[in-house]
Structures are given as structure tokens and as C-alpha cells.
Design an enzyme around this catalytic site. Structure first.
Site, PDB file in Angstrom:
ATOM      1  N   SER A 130     -48.888   5.326 -19.393  1.00 35.68           N
ATOM      2  CA  SER A 130     -47.466   5.797 -19.646  1.00 35.68           C
ATOM      3  C   SER A 130     -46.618   4.384 -19.763  1.00 35.68           C
TER       4      SER A 130
ATOM      5  N   PHE B 144     -36.636   5.045 -20.861  1.00 36.17           N
ATOM      6  CA  PHE B 144     -36.131   6.047 -21.539  1.00 36.17           C
ATOM      7  C   PHE B 144     -35.375   7.063 -20.623  1.00 36.17           C
TER       8      PHE B 144
ATOM      9  N   PRO C 177     -31.200  15.176 -12.928  1.00 29.81           N
ATOM     10  CA  PRO C 177     -31.637  15.909 -11.670  1.00 29.81           C
ATOM     11  C   PRO C 177     -31.392  17.315 -11.942  1.00 29.81           C
TER      12      PRO C 177
ATOM     13  N   ARG D 278     -45.714  12.233 -27.293  1.00 34.04           N
ATOM     14  CA  ARG D 278     -46.599  13.530 -26.842  1.00 34.04           C
ATOM     15  C   ARG D 278     -47.847  13.247 -27.531  1.00 34.04           C
TER      16      ARG D 278
ATOM     17  N   GLY E  67     -69.481  15.898  -5.041  1.00 36.93           N
ATOM     18  CA  GLY E  67     -69.448  16.428  -3.748  1.00 36.93           C
ATOM     19  C   GLY E  67     -68.261  15.580  -2.894  1.00 36.93           C
TER      20      GLY E  67
ATOM     21  N   GLU F  17     -42.901  14.986 -20.531  1.00 35.34           N
ATOM     22  CA  GLU F  17     -43.062  15.206 -21.891  1.00 35.34           C
ATOM     23  C   GLU F  17     -43.101  16.514 -22.354  1.00 35.34           C
ATOM     24  N   GLY F  18     -42.482  17.424 -21.729  1.00 37.92           N
ATOM     25  CA  GLY F  18     -42.445  18.951 -21.636  1.00 37.92           C
ATOM     26  C   GLY F  18     -43.802  19.495 -20.850  1.00 37.92           C
TER      27      GLY F  18
HETATM   28  P1  TGC Z   1     -33.239  23.200 -30.035  1.00 41.12           P
HETATM   29  O1  TGC Z   1     -31.968  23.970 -30.299  1.00 41.12           O
HETATM   30  O2  TGC Z   1     -34.755  23.861 -30.405  1.00 41.12           O
HETATM   31  O3  TGC Z   1     -33.342  21.883 -30.886  1.00 41.12           O
HETATM   32  C1  TGC Z   1     -31.980  21.006 -30.866  1.00 41.12           C
HETATM   33  C2  TGC Z   1     -32.363  20.088 -32.242  1.00 41.12           C
HETATM   34  O4  TGC Z   1     -33.461  19.317 -32.053  1.00 41.12           O
HETATM   35  C3  TGC Z   1     -34.671  19.448 -33.143  1.00 41.12           C
HETATM   36  N1  TGC Z   1     -35.929  19.759 -32.571  1.00 41.12           N
HETATM   37  C4  TGC Z   1     -36.357  18.547 -32.541  1.00 41.12           C
HETATM   38  N2  TGC Z   1     -36.760  17.419 -33.430  1.00 41.12           N
HETATM   39  C5  TGC Z   1     -37.410  16.472 -33.627  1.00 41.12           C
HETATM   40  N3  TGC Z   1     -38.679  16.639 -32.845  1.00 41.12           N
HETATM   41  C6  TGC Z   1     -38.901  17.786 -32.045  1.00 41.12           C
HETATM   42  N4  TGC Z   1     -40.042  17.932 -31.309  1.00 41.12           N
HETATM   43  C7  TGC Z   1     -37.702  18.860 -32.037  1.00 41.12           C
HETATM   44  N5  TGC Z   1     -37.662  19.878 -31.605  1.00 41.12           N
HETATM   45  C8  TGC Z   1     -36.450  20.512 -31.671  1.00 41.12           C
HETATM   46  C9  TGC Z   1     -34.240  21.055 -33.827  1.00 41.12           C
HETATM   47  O5  TGC Z   1     -34.300  21.233 -34.954  1.00 41.12           O
HETATM   48  C10 TGC Z   1     -32.512  21.071 -33.473  1.00 41.12           C
HETATM   49  O6  TGC Z   1     -32.059  20.168 -34.506  1.00 41.12           O
HETATM   50  P2  TGC Z   1     -30.505  20.513 -34.993  1.00 41.12           P
HETATM   51  O7  TGC Z   1     -30.470  19.597 -36.162  1.00 41.12           O
HETATM   52  O8  TGC Z   1     -30.650  21.963 -35.486  1.00 41.12           O
HETATM   53  O9  TGC Z   1     -29.520  20.252 -34.037  1.00 41.12           O
HETATM   54  O10 TGC Z   1     -33.304  22.750 -28.592  1.00 41.12           O
HETATM   55  P3  TGC Z   1     -33.452  23.386 -27.184  1.00 41.12           P
HETATM   56  O11 TGC Z   1     -32.255  22.996 -26.621  1.00 41.12           O
HETATM   57  O12 TGC Z   1     -33.588  24.822 -27.380  1.00 41.12           O
HETATM   58  O13 TGC Z   1     -34.828  22.914 -26.452  1.00 41.12           O
HETATM   59  C11 TGC Z   1     -35.813  23.031 -27.052  1.00 41.12           C
HETATM   60  C12 TGC Z   1     -36.853  22.581 -26.357  1.00 41.12           C
HETATM   61  C13 TGC Z   1     -37.296  23.173 -24.988  1.00 41.12           C
HETATM   62  C14 TGC Z   1     -38.431  22.511 -26.878  1.00 41.12           C
HETATM   63  C15 TGC Z   1     -36.779  20.807 -25.864  1.00 41.12           C
HETATM   64  O14 TGC Z   1     -35.735  20.892 -25.223  1.00 41.12           O
HETATM   65  C16 TGC Z   1     -37.831  20.280 -25.159  1.00 41.12           C
HETATM   66  O15 TGC Z   1     -38.799  19.867 -25.821  1.00 41.12           O
HETATM   67  N6  TGC Z   1     -37.835  20.210 -23.692  1.00 41.12           N
HETATM   68  C17 TGC Z   1     -38.743  19.490 -22.918  1.00 41.12           C
HETATM   69  C18 TGC Z   1     -38.021  18.487 -22.221  1.00 41.12           C
HETATM   70  C19 TGC Z   1     -39.006  17.064 -22.426  1.00 41.12           C
HETATM   71  O16 TGC Z   1     -40.051  17.060 -22.920  1.00 41.12           O
HETATM   72  N7  TGC Z   1     -38.359  15.997 -21.746  1.00 41.12           N
HETATM   73  C20 TGC Z   1     -39.217  14.902 -21.696  1.00 41.12           C
HETATM   74  C21 TGC Z   1     -38.502  13.771 -21.039  1.00 41.12           C
HETATM   75  S1  TGC Z   1     -39.168  12.145 -21.376  1.00 41.12           S
HETATM   76  C22 TGC Z   1     -40.387  12.067 -20.439  1.00 41.12           C
HETATM   77  O17 TGC Z   1     -40.936  12.893 -19.824  1.00 41.12           O
HETATM   78  C23 TGC Z   1     -41.284  10.680 -20.380  1.00 41.12           C
HETATM   79  S2  TGC Z   1     -42.543  10.651 -19.414  1.00 41.12           S
HETATM   80  C24 TGC Z   1     -43.176   9.274 -20.103  1.00 41.12           C
HETATM   81  C25 TGC Z   1     -44.365   8.587 -19.612  1.00 41.12           C
HETATM   82  O18 TGC Z   1     -44.484   8.094 -18.365  1.00 41.12           O
HETATM   83  O19 TGC Z   1     -45.621   8.765 -20.285  1.00 41.12           O
HETATM   84  P1  FAD Z   2     -37.990  22.179 -14.500  1.00 35.66           P
HETATM   85  O1  FAD Z   2     -37.248  22.044 -15.908  1.00 35.66           O
HETATM   86  O2  FAD Z   2     -36.953  22.332 -13.396  1.00 35.66           O
HETATM   87  O3  FAD Z   2     -39.140  23.118 -14.694  1.00 35.66           O
HETATM   88  C1  FAD Z   2     -39.635  23.671 -13.230  1.00 35.66           C
HETATM   89  C2  FAD Z   2     -40.661  24.817 -14.052  1.00 35.66           C
HETATM   90  O4  FAD Z   2     -40.062  26.057 -14.747  1.00 35.66           O
HETATM   91  C3  FAD Z   2     -41.570  24.386 -14.780  1.00 35.66           C
HETATM   92  O5  FAD Z   2     -42.913  24.851 -14.379  1.00 35.66           O
HETATM   93  C4  FAD Z   2     -41.410  24.640 -16.056  1.00 35.66           C
HETATM   94  O6  FAD Z   2     -42.300  25.186 -17.293  1.00 35.66           O
HETATM   95  C5  FAD Z   2     -40.651  26.066 -15.942  1.00 35.66           C
HETATM   96  N1  FAD Z   2     -39.545  26.459 -16.847  1.00 35.66           N
HETATM   97  C6  FAD Z   2     -38.377  25.999 -17.199  1.00 35.66           C
HETATM   98  N2  FAD Z   2     -37.950  26.375 -18.423  1.00 35.66           N
HETATM   99  C7  FAD Z   2     -38.669  27.244 -18.609  1.00 35.66           C
HETATM  100  C8  FAD Z   2     -38.477  28.501 -19.574  1.00 35.66           C
HETATM  101  N3  FAD Z   2     -37.341  28.551 -20.469  1.00 35.66           N
HETATM  102  N4  FAD Z   2     -39.362  29.480 -19.694  1.00 35.66           N
HETATM  103  C9  FAD Z   2     -40.536  29.341 -19.023  1.00 35.66           C
HETATM  104  N5  FAD Z   2     -40.716  28.344 -17.875  1.00 35.66           N
HETATM  105  C10 FAD Z   2     -39.691  27.432 -17.828  1.00 35.66           C
HETATM  106  N6  FAD Z   2     -38.128  11.980 -18.062  1.00 35.66           N
HETATM  107  C11 FAD Z   2     -37.564  10.866 -18.750  1.00 35.66           C
HETATM  108  O7  FAD Z   2     -36.617  11.359 -19.415  1.00 35.66           O
HETATM  109  N7  FAD Z   2     -38.193   9.672 -18.881  1.00 35.66           N
HETATM  110  C12 FAD Z   2     -39.193   9.246 -18.292  1.00 35.66           C
HETATM  111  O8  FAD Z   2     -39.485   8.191 -18.552  1.00 35.66           O
HETATM  112  C13 FAD Z   2     -39.779  10.325 -17.499  1.00 35.66           C
HETATM  113  N8  FAD Z   2     -41.011   9.937 -16.693  1.00 35.66           N
HETATM  114  C14 FAD Z   2     -41.417  10.901 -15.762  1.00 35.66           C
HETATM  115  C15 FAD Z   2     -42.387  10.182 -14.862  1.00 35.66           C
HETATM  116  C16 FAD Z   2     -42.953  11.166 -14.118  1.00 35.66           C
HETATM  117  C17 FAD Z   2     -44.139  10.960 -13.084  1.00 35.66           C
HETATM  118  C18 FAD Z   2     -42.657  12.705 -13.935  1.00 35.66           C
HETATM  119  C19 FAD Z   2     -43.170  13.540 -12.991  1.00 35.66           C
HETATM  120  C20 FAD Z   2     -41.465  12.915 -14.819  1.00 35.66           C
HETATM  121  C21 FAD Z   2     -40.942  12.069 -15.719  1.00 35.66           C
HETATM  122  N9  FAD Z   2     -39.896  12.555 -16.351  1.00 35.66           N
HETATM  123  C22 FAD Z   2     -39.342  11.768 -17.314  1.00 35.66           C
HETATM  124  C23 FAD Z   2     -39.130  13.853 -16.329  1.00 35.66           C
HETATM  125  C24 FAD Z   2     -40.075  15.069 -17.079  1.00 35.66           C
HETATM  126  O9  FAD Z   2     -39.856  14.962 -18.415  1.00 35.66           O
HETATM  127  C25 FAD Z   2     -39.502  16.095 -16.346  1.00 35.66           C
HETATM  128  O10 FAD Z   2     -40.071  16.204 -14.975  1.00 35.66           O
HETATM  129  C26 FAD Z   2     -40.062  17.624 -17.352  1.00 35.66           C
HETATM  130  O11 FAD Z   2     -39.499  17.321 -18.363  1.00 35.66           O
HETATM  131  C27 FAD Z   2     -39.654  18.899 -16.605  1.00 35.66           C
HETATM  132  O12 FAD Z   2     -38.558  18.837 -16.145  1.00 35.66           O
HETATM  133  P2  FAD Z   2     -38.229  19.232 -14.241  1.00 35.66           P
HETATM  134  O13 FAD Z   2     -39.207  18.425 -13.650  1.00 35.66           O
HETATM  135  O14 FAD Z   2     -36.889  19.065 -14.110  1.00 35.66           O
HETATM  136  O15 FAD Z   2     -38.889  20.812 -14.260  1.00 35.66           O
END
Ligand code: TGC
Ligand code: FAD
Length: 392
Positions: free
Chosen positions: A98, A136, A141, A251, A347, A371-372
């Protein structure tokens, strides 16, 4: 923890598809991990603290910005090399991976892709050397899976921007020098903005109480009327697609990393099955234990094939976001199943810190969420194959 006896497993002779450089980089990362991290990782997880003295070593194996061009301090490698480094790091601990994948894909990548030349020269060499660590900030919240709903915002005050809001669950936040923060402008358009430690009104409280990813520091980012210089806005791209494109890179790294965690669990369980005697035989001689091991190596091998192909496509610029989602989802789920079965094979010993399996199991609960989530990636695949967007 016992001495790290890990050996790679390559059932389908995939090494033949790697270049000499790939193998050199992977083996160097493996050796460094065995020598420097394996002996201390259990204690770091127990103490819930990332061992910051590892940062120069991580830089020395090319873990910070492997595919960033050398002119900016990166290693100028391809995406398969990046994946192999992530695999070796997560083989030891998901939190270690990470730290490196956030730095590379979520901090250096956006600065390289969307930053100005001045921003690149100011930040990238220090991030590559590990002198500076970044984080990042996308998740809030009230906005996790749906980052487009974010409320963190900035106003144009003429000679600076005024930033307000909060981010949560941010890896590396408690000790990062710079945060890549995604915030809305007055028109509601998302932009990336570089917030530096020391800016007035910017604080990064540590989040406590995690039972997962304990060897990685997680925190909040709080912005209370932070004055950010205008030159800190990333000029290259705006909209939600900008942060999501960074997530593609992270991812992709996780898809490789999860194979590492699975390989470690398999490796430990295989060795244990040959040593642990019950009913006068090694437990590996019983068919039920062989079934577990055979299924583990089958699933690991399938994931290795999927991910190497993804790496080839990414090198050619042909890996789509949905392909990456499929690999992240499949591989993390696979690793969770492997870890759970491996733990059962040990075990009672499987629940102790003498073996790494329980730590991997707990870590993977974060990896399947960040990361989703698992379900979000399924919906991305569903949208890709049907054309219907289940998020709207
Ligand atoms: P949507 O309307 O589908 O898309 C908005 C705009 O984004 C474009 N797009 C992308 N572009 C590049 N890469 C992708 N993977 C893309 N996916 C979509 C899309 O074409 C559009 O562009 P434009 O020009 O038309 O505006 O967006 P939505 O609001 O419906 O959401 C789609 C969804 C649910 C797939 C997206 O919001 C999502 O992936 N949600 C998950 C959130 C997430 O992954 N958060 C991660 C936070 S960072 C983290 O967790 C770090 S952990 C790090 C670690 O410790 O390793
Ligand atoms: P929620 O979005 O509230 O989701 C709760 C549940 O609802 C999940 O099971 C989800 O799959 C489900 N759900 C949500 N929407 C839908 C839908 N449309 N249909 C069906 N099911 C749905 N974020 C950053 O920006 N930067 C970081 O560096 C980062 N590091 C992290 C490190 C750790 C240890 C953790 C645990 C998280 C980190 N995150 C970071 C945040 C992480 O990306 C989010 O926790 C993650 O995207 C899910 O968001 P949430 O926890 O708010 O869950």
C-alpha cells in the site's frame, strides 16, 4: 515470526515469458524484503505502525515510481516490472505494498500525468527517493464508493485558493509531506490540488482501531480554510476521470500484489503440510489437504496468467479500466480464499503471529474494500458487458 523461507511458485513456467530485467528486479525486491522486512513485519503489525526506516530501502528497489521516467527520478521501467515489485511487497504484507502503490500510482502518477513541469521537478525526484512521502485524498466520510458526491471544495481568492472539507481513510496521511487532494471548485468541477504539510489549517489525525492493514498508517485529512498557492493546482486534467485514471494504475498494482499474498499463504501451507505429522503421516498425505493445496495453486496460476496478460496490454496502452477491475476483483477474492484455506491447514498454529497467514487474511479485508469494493468492481464489469450503468 520464523525465518522467511519463501520460494516463488511458477506452475505454468511463466518466468519464460519475463525478460531478464523483470526477473532481476523481482529477485532484488524479494531479497530485500526477506532481509529487511520479514524479520520486523509482525512487530510492525502488532504495534500498528508503518516502519518508516524502510523508506530508503523501498526507493532503492525501485518501488517508488517504477514506471515514472528517469528524468523525474523514476526507474523508467515497464508495467510488468511495476507489478512484480508490488507482488513481492505484498507477499510480505499488504500494508507495505500500500505504501508503495499509493506513492507510485496515486501521488507520483497524477503529478507526472497532470502536473506542470515545475510541479514535476519540485515533487517527483523527492518522492522517488523516499525523502518525501505522499498520500491521495479522494474518499470522504460520506462519499466512499461514490466519490463524485464529494463536498471538499476550494474558492478562488484571487492570489490563492481557500480549501475546506475533510477526507477519511487516507493511507500514509499521518506522515506524508504532500497530499494529492481532489476537491470541487465553485462550479462543482473536480480538480487535483497539492496540499503540503505545514500549510495553516491542514491537519492529518491518525485513525486508530484497525484490525486490518495494521502495518500501514491511515489517517484523515482536515482542511480548515487552508490557503493553497495557485501554483499547487494540477493543471492537466479535471473531472472525476482524473482521480479514477490514477486508480486504474493502483488497482493494476493491487492485482499483482494480491497474487503475492496468496503465494505466501500457499508456500507456508505447503511446507507445513510436509512437516506436520498426524495419524502417523504428514498431513499433506491426506486427500482433503491435497485438495486444498491443488485448488490454491490452480487459482494462483489462473490469476498469474490473467495478470501477466493484463500487464502486456497495459504496456501497449490497451488495458481498459474494466479489464483492470476484473483482475483486481478476481485476484483479491482469490487471495482471500487461499488465505482462509491455508489458515485452516495450519490448525491452531494458523491463528498465531508465528506464521503470516492470519495477518494476510486480515489485510485482505482492506484490500477487498479499498480502491473500489468487490461489488463495485463487479458492477463495473456488468456495465461493460451489458452497456447498462447500475450506478445511475
Ligand atoms: P462515471 O459517471 O461513470 O464516470 C465519471 C467520469 O470518469 C470516467 N471514468 C474513468 N476514467 C478513468 N479511469 C476510470 N477507471 C474511469 N471510470 C470512469 C468516465 O468516463 C467519466 O468521464 P467523463 O469525461 O464522461 O466525465 O462516475 P460515477 O460517479 O458513476 O462512478 C463510477 C464508479 C462507481 C465506478 C467510480 O466512482 C468508482 O470507481 N468508485 C469506487 C471509488 C474508489 O475506488 N475509491 C478509491 C479511493 S482511493 C483508495 O482506496 C486508495 S487505497 C490505497 C492503498 O492503500 O493501497
Ligand atoms: P461504502 O461506499 O459506504 O460502501 C459500503 C457497502 O455498500 C460496500 O459493500 C459497497 O460495495 C456497497 N455499495 C456501495 N455502493 C453500492 C452500489 N451502487 N451497489 C451495490 N453496493 C454498493 N481512500 C482514499 O481516498 N485514499 C486512500 O489512501 C485510502 N486508503 C484506504 C486504506 C484503508 C485501510 C481503507 C479501509 C480504505 C482506504 N480508502 C482510501 C477508502 C476506500 O477507498 C473506501 O473505503 C472504499 O472506496 C469504500 O468506501 P466506504 O468505505 O465509504 O464504503
Amino acid at each position: 515470526m520464523r525465518t522467511d523461507q519463501y520460494q516463488g511458485h511458477d506452475y505454468y513456467l511463466m518466468d519464460e515469458l519475463l525478460t531478464d530485467e523483470h526477473k532481476l528486479i523481482r529477485d532484488a525486491a524479494r531479497e530485500w524484503v526477506k532481509k529487511e522486512v520479514s524479520p520486523i513485519i509482525e512487530e510492525a503489525a502488532e504495534n500498528c505502525k508503518f516502519p518508516q526506516h524502510l523508506l530508503p530501502g523501498l526507493a532503492s528497489i525501485g518501488a517508488f515510481g517504477p514506471y515514472i521516467p528517469e528524468e523525474y527520478g523514476g526507474a523508467g521501467l515497464d508495467h510488468i516490472a511495476y507489478g512484480l515489485i508490488m507482488q513481492e511487497l505484498e507477499r510480505c504484507d499488504s500494508g507495505l505494498r500500500s505504501t508503495a502503490s499509493v506513492q507510485s500510482s496515486l501521488v507520483m502518477y497524477p503529478i507526472w500525468k497532470y502536473g506542470s513541469e515545475e510541479q514535476r521537478m519540485k515533487f517527483l525526484p523527492k518522492l522517488a527517493s523516499g525523502e518525501w512521502i505522499g498520500c491521495f485524498g479522494l474518499t470522504e466520510p460520506d462519499h466512499g464508493s461514490n466519490p463524485g458526491g464529494m463536498t471538499t471544495n476550494y474558492k478562488d481568492m484571487g492570489d490563492h485558493y481557500l480549501l475546506n472539507g475533510a477526507k477519511m481513510w487516507i493511507s500514509n496521511a499521518p506522515f506524508a509531506q504532500v497530499a494529492v487532494v481532489w476537491a470541487k471548485n465553485e462550479e462543482g468541477r473536480i480538480h487535483g490540488i497539492l496540499v503540503e504539510r505545514g500549510m495553516e489549517g491542514f491537519t492529518t489525525p491518525t485513525m486508530h482501531g484497525k484490525w486490518s492493514l495494521r502495518a500501514s498508517d491511515t489517517g484523515e485529512l482536515i482542511f480548515d480554510n487552508v490557503k493553497v498557492p495557485k501554483e499547487n493546482l494540477l493543471p492537466g486534467r479535471s473531472g472525476l476521470g482524473a482521480p479514477l485514471s490514477c486508480l486504474d494504475s493502483a488497482r493494476y498494482g493491487i492485482a499483482w500484489g494480491a497474487i503475492g499474498a496468496a503465494l505466501d499463504c500457499y508456500d507456508v501451507a505447503l511446507r507445513y503440510s510436509k512437516e506436520r505429522m498426524q495419524f502417523g503421516k504428514p498431513i499433506g498425505a491426506f486427500q482433503l489437504q491435497q485438495k486444498k493445496l491443488a485448488e490454491m495453486i490452480t487459482e494462483i496460476t489462473k490469476a498469474q496468467l490473467l495478470t501477466l496478460r493484463l500487464g502486456q496490454l497495459r504496456n501497449e496502452g490497451r488495458a481498459t479500466s474494466s479489464m483492470i477491475s476484473m483482475a483486481k476483483r478476481n485476484n483479491v477474492d482469490m487471495a482471500k480464499t487461499v488465505a482462509s484455506n491455508a489458515r485452516q491447514m495450519l490448525g491452531g498454529m494458523g491463528i498465531t503471529g508465528e506464521y503470516p497467514i492470519m495477518r494476510h487474511m486480515m489485510n485482505l479485508e482492506s484490500v477487498i474494500t479499498y480502491e473500489g469494493t468487490h461489488d463495485i468492481h463487479l458492477l463495473i464489469t456488468g456495465m461493460d458487458v451489458t452497456g447498462f450503468d447500475a450506478f445511475k
